[in-house]
Design a protein around this motif. Structure first.
Motif, PDB file in Angstrom:
ATOM      1  N   PHE A 107       1.408  98.002  72.118  1.00  0.00           N
ATOM      2  CA  PHE A 107       0.356  97.340  72.876  1.00  0.00           C
ATOM      3  C   PHE A 107      -0.343  96.393  71.902  1.00  0.00           C
ATOM      4  CE2 PHE A 107       0.937 101.184  75.369  1.00  0.00           C
ATOM      5  CZ  PHE A 107       0.764 100.760  76.681  1.00  0.00           C
ATOM      6  N   GLY A 108       0.007  95.110  71.967  1.00  0.00           N
ATOM      7  CA  GLY A 108      -0.564  94.117  71.064  1.00  0.00           C
ATOM      8  C   GLY A 108      -1.509  93.187  71.794  1.00  0.00           C
ATOM      9  N   ALA A 109      -2.386  92.544  71.034  1.00  0.00           N
ATOM     10  CA  ALA A 109      -3.381  91.639  71.613  1.00  0.00           C
ATOM     11  C   ALA A 109      -2.699  90.510  72.389  1.00  0.00           C
ATOM     12  CB  ALA A 109      -4.265  91.071  70.515  1.00  0.00           C
ATOM     13  N   LEU A 110      -3.280  90.194  73.512  1.00  0.00           N
ATOM     14  CA  LEU A 110      -2.785  89.136  74.397  1.00  0.00           C
ATOM     15  C   LEU A 110      -3.781  87.985  74.357  1.00  0.00           C
ATOM     16  CD1 LEU A 110      -0.567  88.572  76.520  1.00  0.00           C
ATOM     17  CD2 LEU A 110      -2.016  89.676  78.193  1.00  0.00           C
ATOM     18  N   ASP A 111      -3.302  86.772  74.171  1.00  0.00           N
ATOM     19  CA  ASP A 111      -4.201  85.619  74.177  1.00  0.00           C
ATOM     20  C   ASP A 111      -4.997  85.611  75.472  1.00  0.00           C
ATOM     21  OD1 ASP A 111      -3.319  84.747  71.722  1.00  0.00           O
ATOM     22  OD2 ASP A 111      -1.896  83.288  72.533  1.00  0.00           O
ATOM     23  N   GLY A 112      -6.298  85.429  75.367  1.00  0.00           N
ATOM     24  CA  GLY A 112      -7.155  85.407  76.550  1.00  0.00           C
ATOM     25  C   GLY A 112      -7.694  86.773  76.922  1.00  0.00           C
TER      26      GLY A 112
END
Length: 157
Positions: A47-52
């Motif tokens: 679970f990685g950071a998603l732009d926005g």
């Protein structure tokens, strides 16, 4: 969040996106209730950071069905939900999948897929372990998918 499960055996999670962030070991059993077939997926989910905002869920590993192993992967988007601490889960192409609210440590979700209905139960055991059980029923499918997640580094967030 180093707490152990409480109420009813479930750990309340005030912010599902914060809880899920990171890498998890995954083991999923698949049972075909109509045909009797069985399978198992093992691998990881990141679970990685998603732009926005939100998280990009990338699952990869090996799926063994009736003794035949093959690589498997899927991608989902976990976006901030309409209520703080919850998530709106979407397929990689943006189509809605289900909502997710683990503030009580347990959540029930549903997703219609053509003539089949997916009913999911999400439970948080403790800071490093959670489970999903999907029951898929309809004219095309009669399955139970049980997935156990364990935080890869063993350190609760």
């Amino acid at each position: 969040m180093g707490e152990r499960a409480v109420r009813g055996g479930f750990l309340p999670v005030p912010d599902v996106l914060a809880y899920l962030a990171g890498t998890w070991w995954v083991r999923r059993s698949v049972r075909d209730l109509a045909g009797g077939g069985t399978g198992e997926f093992t691998g990881t989910t990141v679970f990685g950071a998603l732009d926005g905002g939100g998280l990009l869920h990338r699952e990869s590993g090996t799926f063994v069905w009736q003794g035949v192993a093959r690589p498997a992967e899927r991608t989902l988007r976990f976006l901030p939900g309409s209520v703080p601490g919850t998530a709106d889960v979407r397929f990689a192409d943006g189509r809605p999948f289900h909502d997710l609210d683990l503030r009580s440590g347990r959540h029930l979700a549903g997703h219609p897929c053509a003539a089949d209905l997916y009913r999911g139960e999400f439970t948080v055991r403790d800071a490093g372990h959670w489970r999903t059980v999907w029951r898929v029923g309809g004219p095309a499918k009669d399955l139970v998918l049980t997935t156990d997640y364990a935080r890869e580094d063993g350190n609760p967030r």
